[in-house]
Design an enzyme around this catalytic site. Sequence first.
Site, PDB file in Angstrom:
ATOM      1  N   ASN A  49       0.816  -1.200   0.000  1.00 32.47           N
ATOM      2  CA  ASN A  49       0.000   0.000   0.000  1.00 32.47           C
ATOM      3  C   ASN A  49       0.861   1.267   0.000  1.00 32.47           C
ATOM      4  OD1 ASN A  49      -1.873   1.980   0.339  1.00 32.47           O
ATOM      5  ND2 ASN A  49      -2.797   1.138   2.172  1.00 32.47           N
ATOM      6  N   ASP A  50       1.537   1.523   1.120  1.00 38.98           N
ATOM      7  CA  ASP A  50       2.263   2.790   1.245  1.00 38.98           C
ATOM      8  C   ASP A  50       3.337   2.966   0.177  1.00 38.98           C
ATOM      9  OD1 ASP A  50       0.791   3.648   3.386  1.00 38.98           O
ATOM     10  OD2 ASP A  50       2.072   2.663   4.854  1.00 38.98           O
ATOM     11  N   ILE A  51       3.954   1.861  -0.255  1.00 37.98           N
ATOM     12  CA  ILE A  51       5.041   1.987  -1.219  1.00 37.98           C
ATOM     13  C   ILE A  51       4.546   2.314  -2.626  1.00 37.98           C
ATOM     14  CG2 ILE A  51       6.665   0.506   0.026  1.00 37.98           C
ATOM     15  CD1 ILE A  51       5.898  -1.759  -1.879  1.00 37.98           C
TER      16      ILE A  51
END
Lengths: 452, 96
Positions: free
Chosen positions: A381-383
């Site tokens: 997600n965050d990456i």
Amino acid sequence: MIDLLYLMSSICFVLALKGLSSADSSCAGNLCGMSGMGIALLAAYLGKQTGNGHLIFWAVVVGGAVGLSIARKVSMTDLPQMIAGFHSLVGLAAVLIACTVYAAPDQFGIDASPDGGWFWRVEMGIGAAIGAITFSGSVIAFLKLQSSYKWYHVHPALNVFITVLLLCSLAGFVLLKNSYSFSLAVLTSFALGTALIMPIGGADMPVIVSLLNSCSGWAAAGIGFTLHNDLLIITGALVGASGAILSRIMCRSMNRTLGNVIFGSCHGSLQKNTDRKDQSFTHGAPEEAAFLLKNATSVIVVPGYGMATSHAQHALREMGEALKKRGISVRYAIHPVAGRMPGHMNVLLAEANVPYEDVFSLDDINREFPSCDVAYVVGANDITNPAAKKDELCAIYGMPILEVEKAKVVLFLKRSMGTGYTGVDNELFYAPNTMMLLGDARETTEAILKVL
Amino acid sequence: MTNLFTETTTHELTVFVLACFVGYYVVWRVTPALHAPLMSVTNAVSSVIIIGAFFSVAQTGTARICGSVAIALAAVNIFGGFAITHRMLNMFHKNR
């Protein structure tokens, strides 16, 4: 003679690290490392007043058997916690050795008389303290990785207090030659390791695991200074430098400093998340995803920690092969901090027999996304969050990301619509070219595979 | 200060600093794909502190017990670390 053997063994260790510069030479490098260790053990055994051959032999046999059985059984998904557990053992061994040296310094060739200098106390105190921090820190990291053990908030003042106490007891040990202060230093170091690692969350684990790796090296070097053993100093410095570089690479891949990872909390972004309840997203079925994949000419798979937890790597490889048979190019894009330790995703893909040349790092693959038809994001997600590039207020601003949003279609495999670890909302979920495939990543991939 | 920087200490510091530099330049060349094996192999290698424990067991009483425990712990690391590295590298190797 003994010193020459130690020299040979240090050279072997350097070659072992050198071998890892390419996959071809890595196996030979590992053999070098093993022979270096063999030479070191032989030299130490032939060397000074070791004595007690039986005891050493049986301790090595018992420990070795346990180590081999763990290494054979552990699954590659559990690799991070195994590494953390192993670090704790190095730390504990360093503390135990420092204690035995402290009990009888003259046995180790240390002049403990008042005019014999006090520098050995500095070396030993630092070695024991780092060893103890490594031990307790790694145990906490192990527990967190093993069983989603909750993280508790530790008040920064407590950390400061423990650090001051540790420094005072070390100073007391060196200057006052007080025997209590040594025990106190070890105990406060245990507490410090626990308090430092306790509040750190899962996604920061790659940094922490490499940091503990570095610490175990510095602890070994500290023991080497105490025992006046060049091999221990050299090896400790090599390992310490290696861990430090890894933590630096990990921090840089998150655009954060080490201090920020350890002391700064990453819970929630500075800006309030916009209310996304009204926004709609495209919910896809495996059949639709399979249709999109079939009609693509190039697919890039982006694995994240979700792939590890759902053991989706084997299904992914089969899907990749099925697509390749249709003449579709399949590549894998790996972000440096994906997973729970450096290189975690690479090992999992290698375990599933994904060809080495299909796996690309962030810098090599990012320019390929605009020309790719489908980006297949598995539990990451965050990456991939474009907010890192645009939104100066968000917690992950400045972090280099995999630019999946530039692909024609993004297939997002996720368990739920929740935010990632940092709590930053991902606008990609609501983008018109994104299709969300909610559910277990492996089951979804297997369902797609069936349709293909 | 005279007894702080004895000849031994200076020699050891030299070795330490140079080894740090060697480690720094060697590890920067490691490919990112092999970072996991790098961690496990450095872990195995740092267990070379086992030779410190060899000297501990030469003593008597508690020191001997501590020493043998330290040897066993380090041995877990040495064998486990090299074995898991070998397992990982084989996976990378067969996929080439």
